[in-house]
Design a protein around this motif. Structure first.
Motif, short mmCIF file in Angstrom:
data_model
loop_
_atom_site.label_atom_id
_atom_site.label_comp_id
_atom_site.label_asym_id
_atom_site.label_seq_id
_atom_site.Cartn_x
_atom_site.Cartn_y
_atom_site.Cartn_z
N SER A 171 -7.88 147.24 16.74
CA SER A 171 -7.93 146.17 17.74
C SER A 171 -6.76 145.21 17.60
CB SER A 171 -9.26 145.41 17.63
OG SER A 171 -10.34 146.26 17.85
N ASP A 199 -11.51 145.12 22.45
CA ASP A 199 -11.35 146.48 21.93
C ASP A 199 -12.27 146.75 20.75
OD1 ASP A 199 -9.47 148.85 22.40
OD2 ASP A 199 -9.34 148.63 20.23
N PRO A 247 -12.38 148.64 26.53
CA PRO A 247 -11.21 148.71 27.42
C PRO A 247 -11.48 148.17 28.82
CG PRO A 247 -11.44 150.73 26.16
CD PRO A 247 -12.67 149.93 25.90
N GLN A 295 -3.82 152.15 25.97
CA GLN A 295 -5.03 152.92 25.74
C GLN A 295 -4.70 154.37 25.35
OE1 GLN A 295 -8.15 151.88 25.45
NE2 GLN A 295 -7.27 149.83 25.67
#
Length: 345
Positions: free
Chosen positions: A215, A245, A252, A282
């Motif tokens: 994260s 996250d 997301p 991502q």
């Protein structure tokens, strides 16, 4: 009833009363426990690195101080550059919040006009109308709560200053603390409890250490990407995306909503670039970061994860979303342990 049995019952009752009194005392002084909880969390994160440095020949105090120095160098940009920029972005966002609210209401108005042109059943239309009512107020309240949370975080600076001192002593005396805790356990269950802690530690290592690092990297990459496309709120959005996250599956999506909302208010092109940044980050997380950093699953079925996330969010909001999965995994491990002992006994 024999005297031995009576004494055993009295000891159990005394232990129960002592535990109740201790929990009540901790509840009454809960406001001063924040630095201790934070110190325990930091000690848990830093202990593996400290052990590795000790294996290389460093004494424990020197290893801890070296770790502090490395962490200080690594996070030095935060107070020098990131924190001042975060404060400026917060002030700018507060100043522009009424304008943003008006623009959001305008976008919703245009959407509502097009929605009215669609023929829908009366019941469904009433349901959607009720959803639209007060949506702008909800947006304002959510934004103000998020800002208040960040300001409360900044207001807790004394706890952050005291935590490193407490962390030092927790790391230095971790074995003594562990032995003292072990002496409180009856010999019959000591081995089982240590085995249970080993399994819990595996879960915490997999989820907390791994997800926290992932994260942190995701938030950093998002902030760099948003800054490169010229977003005025790159730091705020990076913090939001990094925190979101930590939430499995929904993270997301939760992080993308404020990013797209704010960048859309800055311009459609900026929002399109922001969407590209989110997609790239991502992809990096899914194909490179997660497989290399996350050491394993927490042992929960995806359906169970989704359920506890929804339940945690419903009961405790953002905190529930962040803590639902690790607490459920730990609870599941404890229940399996107790059940196995009951069946085998």
């Amino acid at each position: 009833m024999t005297a031995k049995r009576v004494m055993k019952i009295l000891r159990l009752v005394g232990a129960g009363l002592f535990l109740t009194a201790a929990l009540y005392f901790l509840y009454r002084v809960r406001t001063v426990l924040t630095p201790f909880f934070l110190a325990a969390f930091l000690a848990y994160l830093l202990k593996p690195a400290m052990v590795k440095l000790e294996k290389r020949g460093l004494k424990r105090p020197a290893a801890i101080l070296l770790l502090y120095f490395l962490v200080f160098i690594l996070f030095l940009p935060v107070p020098l550059f990131i924190l001042p920029k975060l404060v400026r972005e917060l002030n700018e966002f507060l100043l522009h919040l009424p304008i943003f609210t008006t623009e959001v209401e305008g976008l919703l108005g245009k959407f509502y006009q097009r929605y009215n042109e669609v023929a829908l059943p009366a019941g469904l239309r009433r349901l959607l109308d009720d959803s639209f009512i007060g949506l702008s107020n909800t947006f304002q309240q959510a934004a103000r709560r998020a800002l208040q949370g960040l300001l409360n975080l900044l207001a807790g600076a004394p706890s952050f200053l005291l935590a490193p001192v407490l962390t030092y002593y927790l790391l230095r005396d971790s074995e003594q603390i562990g032995r003292a805790a072990g002496h409180l356990l009856p010999l019959q269950i000591k081995e089982d409890v240590f085995g249970l802690w080993t399994e819990i530690d595996r879960i915490l290592t997999s989820f907390i250490r791994g997800h926290l690092l992932v994260s942190l990297i995701v938030g950093f990459l998002t902030g760099i990407g948003l800054a490169l496309i010229g977003s005025r709120y790159a730091v705020i959005l990076a913090v939001v995306v990094g925190l979101a996250d930590l939430i499995p599956y929904f993270g997301p999506i939760i992080g993308a909503v404020p990013v797209l909302t704010l960048t859309l208010l800055e311009g459609k092109r900026t929002a399109l670039y922001a969407l590209f940044v989110m997609a790239v980050v991502q992809q990096i997380e899914g194909s490179w970061l997660a497989p290399r950093i996350l050491s394993g699953s927490v042992g929960l079925h995806p359906l169970a994860v989704i359920f506890v996330l929804l339940a945690g969010g419903e009961l405790w909001g953002v905190g529930g979303l962040l803590l639902a999965v690790p607490l459920t995994a730990i609870g599941s491990t404890v229940i399996k342990f107790i059940w196995a002992r009951l069946v085998s006994s």
